[in-house]
Design a protein around this motif. Sequence first.
Motif, mmCIF file in Angstrom:
data_model
loop_
_atom_site.group_PDB
_atom_site.id
_atom_site.type_symbol
_atom_site.label_atom_id
_atom_site.label_comp_id
_atom_site.label_asym_id
_atom_site.label_seq_id
_atom_site.Cartn_x
_atom_site.Cartn_y
_atom_site.Cartn_z
ATOM 1 N N ALA A 1 0.841 -1.199 0.000
ATOM 2 C CA ALA A 1 0.000 0.000 0.000
ATOM 3 C C ALA A 1 0.876 1.249 0.000
ATOM 4 O O ALA A 1 0.598 2.216 -0.727
ATOM 5 C CB ALA A 1 -0.941 -0.005 1.194
ATOM 6 N N LEU A 2 1.937 1.249 0.778
ATOM 7 C CA LEU A 2 2.855 2.397 0.799
ATOM 8 C C LEU A 2 3.584 2.561 -0.531
ATOM 9 O O LEU A 2 3.796 3.689 -0.999
ATOM 10 C CB LEU A 2 3.857 2.256 1.949
ATOM 11 C CG LEU A 2 3.286 2.417 3.348
ATOM 12 C CD1 LEU A 2 4.344 2.101 4.399
ATOM 13 C CD2 LEU A 2 2.720 3.811 3.545
ATOM 14 N N PHE B 1 3.174 6.042 -2.422
ATOM 15 C CA PHE B 1 4.328 6.936 -2.583
ATOM 16 C C PHE B 1 4.929 6.929 -3.987
ATOM 17 O O PHE B 1 5.494 7.935 -4.411
ATOM 18 C CB PHE B 1 5.401 6.623 -1.541
ATOM 19 C CG PHE B 1 5.018 7.066 -0.157
ATOM 20 C CD1 PHE B 1 4.677 8.377 0.093
ATOM 21 C CD2 PHE B 1 4.968 6.165 0.880
ATOM 22 C CE1 PHE B 1 4.300 8.789 1.355
ATOM 23 C CE2 PHE B 1 4.601 6.555 2.152
ATOM 24 C CZ PHE B 1 4.265 7.875 2.384
ATOM 25 N N LEU B 2 4.820 5.817 -4.699
ATOM 26 C CA LEU B 2 5.358 5.788 -6.055
ATOM 27 C C LEU B 2 4.286 6.073 -7.112
ATOM 28 O O LEU B 2 4.570 6.039 -8.308
ATOM 29 C CB LEU B 2 6.030 4.446 -6.350
ATOM 30 C CG LEU B 2 7.289 4.138 -5.561
ATOM 31 C CD1 LEU B 2 7.852 2.785 -5.962
ATOM 32 C CD2 LEU B 2 8.333 5.218 -5.746
ATOM 33 N N SER B 3 3.080 6.291 -6.650
ATOM 34 C CA SER B 3 1.958 6.685 -7.493
ATOM 35 C C SER B 3 1.736 5.680 -8.626
ATOM 36 O O SER B 3 1.542 4.505 -8.364
ATOM 37 C CB SER B 3 2.182 8.105 -8.018
ATOM 38 O OG SER B 3 1.028 8.583 -8.642
ATOM 39 N N TYR B 4 1.734 6.144 -9.854
ATOM 40 C CA TYR B 4 1.421 5.284 -10.994
ATOM 41 C C TYR B 4 2.448 4.175 -11.172
ATOM 42 O O TYR B 4 2.104 3.048 -11.509
ATOM 43 C CB TYR B 4 1.291 6.111 -12.273
ATOM 44 C CG TYR B 4 0.256 7.190 -12.155
ATOM 45 C CD1 TYR B 4 -1.061 6.875 -11.865
ATOM 46 C CD2 TYR B 4 0.595 8.525 -12.311
ATOM 47 C CE1 TYR B 4 -2.029 7.853 -11.741
ATOM 48 C CE2 TYR B 4 -0.369 9.509 -12.189
ATOM 49 C CZ TYR B 4 -1.675 9.175 -11.901
ATOM 50 O OH TYR B 4 -2.631 10.147 -11.775
ATOM 51 N N LEU B 5 3.705 4.482 -10.930
ATOM 52 C CA LEU B 5 4.758 3.469 -11.030
ATOM 53 C C LEU B 5 4.531 2.379 -9.986
ATOM 54 O O LEU B 5 4.695 1.191 -10.277
ATOM 55 C CB LEU B 5 6.138 4.104 -10.856
ATOM 56 C CG LEU B 5 7.325 3.156 -10.906
ATOM 57 C CD1 LEU B 5 7.396 2.461 -12.262
ATOM 58 C CD2 LEU B 5 8.605 3.896 -10.616
ATOM 59 N N GLY B 6 4.150 2.751 -8.776
ATOM 60 C CA GLY B 6 3.858 1.775 -7.733
ATOM 61 C C GLY B 6 2.679 0.902 -8.095
ATOM 62 O O GLY B 6 2.687 -0.308 -7.836
#
Length: 74
Positions: free
Chosen positions: A46-47, A51-56
Amino acid sequence: MFSIFSLIFGLLSVVIGILATIFWIWMLIDCLKNEPSVGNDKIIWALVIVFLSYLGAILYYLVRRPERIKQTGQ
């Protein structure tokens, strides 16, 4: 002529942005809802998504989601 191209590019950018945001929300909900609560995997993923937005979200979709589906069937 130039304004037609800029209008098309602008509309395309908006559509891609909306689709990317929907995908990000979908992956975050999928992680929070379906990820097993054993250990810290749910919190960590979830973090990563937040925190990495679309890349995450893309990383979660390509790396963790298929593995989780294989393990739990969800």
